[in-house]
Enzyme design. Structure first.
Site, PDB file in Angstrom:
ATOM      1  N   ASP A 160      -2.132  -0.706  14.581  1.00  0.00           N
ATOM      2  CA  ASP A 160      -2.283  -0.141  13.232  1.00  0.00           C
ATOM      3  C   ASP A 160      -2.338   1.364  13.471  1.00  0.00           C
ATOM      4  OD1 ASP A 160      -3.085   0.845  10.796  1.00  0.00           O
ATOM      5  OD2 ASP A 160      -4.821  -0.467  10.570  1.00  0.00           O
ATOM      6  N   GLU A 172      -5.825  -5.663  12.833  1.00  0.00           N
ATOM      7  CA  GLU A 172      -7.169  -5.200  12.505  1.00  0.00           C
ATOM      8  C   GLU A 172      -8.245  -6.186  12.973  1.00  0.00           C
ATOM      9  OE1 GLU A 172      -6.126  -2.460   8.635  1.00  0.00           O
ATOM     10  OE2 GLU A 172      -6.115  -4.608   8.354  1.00  0.00           O
ATOM     11  N   LEU A 184      -2.462   4.119  11.691  1.00  0.00           N
ATOM     12  CA  LEU A 184      -3.479   4.921  11.008  1.00  0.00           C
ATOM     13  C   LEU A 184      -4.222   4.002  10.061  1.00  0.00           C
ATOM     14  CD1 LEU A 184      -4.053   7.831  11.586  1.00  0.00           C
ATOM     15  CD2 LEU A 184      -2.857   8.445   9.505  1.00  0.00           C
ATOM     16  N   ASP A 185      -5.478   3.788  10.371  1.00  0.00           N
ATOM     17  CA  ASP A 185      -6.304   2.891   9.568  1.00  0.00           C
ATOM     18  C   ASP A 185      -7.209   3.718   8.666  1.00  0.00           C
ATOM     19  OD1 ASP A 185      -7.704   0.201   9.091  1.00  0.00           O
ATOM     20  OD2 ASP A 185      -9.331   1.525   9.710  1.00  0.00           O
ATOM     21  N   ASP A 227       0.853  -1.185   0.000  1.00  0.00           N
ATOM     22  CA  ASP A 227       0.000   0.000   0.000  1.00  0.00           C
ATOM     23  C   ASP A 227       0.888   1.234   0.000  1.00  0.00           C
ATOM     24  OD1 ASP A 227      -2.069  -1.778   0.393  1.00  0.00           O
ATOM     25  OD2 ASP A 227      -2.002  -1.562   2.575  1.00  0.00           O
ATOM     26  N   ASP A 261       0.722   8.354   8.108  1.00  0.00           N
ATOM     27  CA  ASP A 261       0.968   6.990   8.601  1.00  0.00           C
ATOM     28  C   ASP A 261       2.312   6.941   9.309  1.00  0.00           C
ATOM     29  OD1 ASP A 261      -0.831   6.699   6.297  1.00  0.00           O
ATOM     30  OD2 ASP A 261      -0.659   4.570   6.700  1.00  0.00           O
ATOM     31  N   GLU A 284       1.724  -2.355  12.042  1.00  0.00           N
ATOM     32  CA  GLU A 284       1.391  -2.679  10.654  1.00  0.00           C
ATOM     33  C   GLU A 284       2.402  -2.081   9.678  1.00  0.00           C
ATOM     34  OE1 GLU A 284      -2.713  -1.685   8.615  1.00  0.00           O
ATOM     35  OE2 GLU A 284      -1.108  -0.282   8.185  1.00  0.00           O
ATOM     36  N   GLU A 285       3.015  -0.994  10.054  1.00  0.00           N
ATOM     37  CA  GLU A 285       3.920  -0.288   9.137  1.00  0.00           C
ATOM     38  C   GLU A 285       5.346  -0.828   9.130  1.00  0.00           C
ATOM     39  OE1 GLU A 285       3.004   1.836   6.909  1.00  0.00           O
ATOM     40  OE2 GLU A 285       0.939   2.049   7.621  1.00  0.00           O
TER      41      GLU A 285
HETATM   42  P1  AHG Z   1      -4.908   0.757   6.270  1.00  0.00           P
HETATM   43  O1  AHG Z   1      -5.223   2.172   5.913  1.00  0.00           O
HETATM   44  O2  AHG Z   1      -4.476   0.591   7.689  1.00  0.00           O
HETATM   45  O3  AHG Z   1      -3.974   0.093   5.301  1.00  0.00           O
HETATM   46  O4  AHG Z   1      -6.263  -0.091   6.208  1.00  0.00           O
HETATM   47  C1  AHG Z   1      -7.142   0.047   5.131  1.00  0.00           C
HETATM   48  C2  AHG Z   1      -8.122  -1.072   5.197  1.00  0.00           C
HETATM   49  C3  AHG Z   1      -9.333  -0.831   6.058  1.00  0.00           C
HETATM   50  O5  AHG Z   1      -9.329   0.297   6.830  1.00  0.00           O
HETATM   51  C4  AHG Z   1     -10.458  -0.766   5.065  1.00  0.00           C
HETATM   52  O6  AHG Z   1     -11.581  -1.406   5.588  1.00  0.00           O
HETATM   53  C5  AHG Z   1      -9.939  -1.446   3.856  1.00  0.00           C
HETATM   54  O7  AHG Z   1      -8.563  -1.312   3.889  1.00  0.00           O
HETATM   55  C6  AHG Z   1     -10.485  -0.888   2.585  1.00  0.00           C
HETATM   56  O8  AHG Z   1     -10.006  -1.626   1.527  1.00  0.00           O
HETATM   57  P2  AHG Z   1     -10.608  -1.492   0.042  1.00  0.00           P
HETATM   58  O9  AHG Z   1     -10.170  -0.173  -0.469  1.00  0.00           O
HETATM   59  O10 AHG Z   1     -10.012  -2.655  -0.685  1.00  0.00           O
HETATM   60  O11 AHG Z   1     -12.105  -1.632   0.168  1.00  0.00           O
HETATM   61 MN    MN Z   2      -5.775  -0.651   8.720  1.00  0.00          MN
HETATM   62 MN    MN Z   3      -2.745   1.475   8.626  1.00  0.00          MN
END
Ligand code: AHG
Ligand code: MN
Ligand code: MN
Length: 344
Positions: free
Chosen positions: A117, A281, A119-120, A66, A72, A95-96
């Site tokens: 985590d 998560e 920043l989610d 990602d 983050d 997570e990072e």
């Molecule tokens: P993060 O920002 O910690 O990587 O998590 C993102 C996660 C979660 O928060 C969310 O429900 C999901 O990714 C969304 O994913 P899609 O864009 O694939 O739906």
């Molecule tokens: Mn997350």
């Molecule tokens: Mn995150």
């Protein structure tokens, strides 16, 4: 005469909770106090994200592929720095970061383990949509000194506390220590989290489902049938359900806790284990939702019973109202099929 309701800060709540457990040393409340400070620092940055030149990608990817945003990195660092010196933790994992995070040699180690985590929902930052921080706390299993990978790789049922902070239209902290789920709203004027949602109970069944339907093409049959089932009309079960998907798990889970229904991130043909991470998560939110009377599953097994094999492993997730999750499991296991609905 008093015009004001009793004000209970998060600190008071934690200390009173600890007092109820004979033998408590205050170690745990110290840990949570440090963590709250980190969340307030993150909140301060998040809430002025549109004002300062902090938006945008930091130009690297995290180990999940990602794109990492500057916030983050900031949040990850803020938590580590707030937690590395208090003597409450023996090791952390975020997570990072690919590997476990050790406590610097110059500081004492303690009996707890923190997974987070930072920043989610970070892809939502630029759109001013709610994002959050998720945390999970375990007791160490290694005897002493520096913590190990084994301290981090414990099944979710061993969590001693878990929670999240959602930075939304107001900022809220929701946490459990295995004695119900309690919500606190940040009063920005005094910088304190005040008890606003005592003993949250999730409805037995809801009428909202939450999933990224853009992945429909790749879903397994059970998921397709289950979502079709939710869209059918049947007054006795409140169907069709409404669809809501924020794309920040913390915000979607927060709504699910309060209103009921189901949030899911299933596995699919491209990603059989889905997207969400077990340790950062799924486990903490599963602990919270179960404590509120709900259920969390990977479609076959209870999330909290999964034995983790690696820090960053992913898991399909079906979480929310107990009845909704049970029905989802039946579809995933092929035990339930779509029924022709009687005309009303
Ligand atoms: P993060 O920002 O910690 O990587 O998590 C993102 C996660 C979660 O928060 C969310 O429900 C999901 O990714 C969304 O994913 P899609 O864009 O694939 O739906
Ligand atoms: Mn997350
Ligand atoms: Mn995150």
């Amino acid at each position: 005469m008093s015009f004001q309701k009793k004000v209970i800060t998060i600190e008071r709540h934690i200390i009173e909770g600890e007092r109820a457990h004979p033998g408590a040393t205050g170690d745990f409340s110290g840990l949570l106090r440090d963590f709250m400070l980190a969340c307030k620092i993150i909140w301060r940055e998040v809430s002025k994200a549109g004002l300062v030149n902090i938006l945008g990608a930091a130009g690297k990817e995290n180990i999940h592929g990602d794109q990492v945003k500057k916030l983050d990195v900031f949040a990850d660092d803020a938590i580590y720095k707030a937690m590395d010196h208090g003597g409450h933790l023996c090791v952390m994992a975020s997570e990072e970061n690919e590997d476990v995070l050790h406590i610097p040699d110059k500081y004492p180690t303690g009996k707890y383990v923190l997974l987070y985590d930072p920043l989610d929902g970070s892809s939502n930052i630029d759109a001013n949509v709610s994002i959050g921080t998720i945390f999970s706390i375990y007791r160490r299993v290694s005897p002493s000194g520096k913590g190990t990978m084994q301290d981090c790789l414990q099944p979710g049922y061993k969590q001693v506390a878990a929670g999240y902070v959602v930075y939304g239209s107001s900022t809220m902290l929701v946490y459990t220590t295995g004695d119900g789920v309690h919500g606190f709203t940040l009063d920005p004027g005094i910088g304190e989290f005040l008890l606003s949602h005592e003993n949250i109970r999730i409805p037995k069944r809801g009428k909202i489902y939450s999933v990224n339907e853009g992945n429909y093409r790749y879903w397994f049959d059970g998921v397709k049938k289950y979502v079709k089932y939710l869209q059918e009309e049947d007054k006795t079960t409140n169907r069709p359900y409404s669809g809501r998907y924020i794309g920040s798990m913390v915000a979607d889970i927060h709504r699910t806790l309060l209103y009921g229904g189901i949030f899911m991130y299933p596995g699919d043909t491209r990603h059989p284990d889905g997207k969400l991470r077990l340790m950062y998560e799924a486990n903490p939110t599963a602990f919270l939702v179960e404590q509120a009377g709900g259920r969390a599953s990977n479609g076959n097994d209870r999330i909290l019973d999964i034995t983790p094999k690696s820090l960053h492993q992913k898991t399909p997730l079906f979480i929310g109202s107990a009845e909704d999750v049970c029905i989802a499991e039946e579809f995933m296991q092929g035990k339930r099929q779509l029924q022709p609905v009687a005309a009303s």
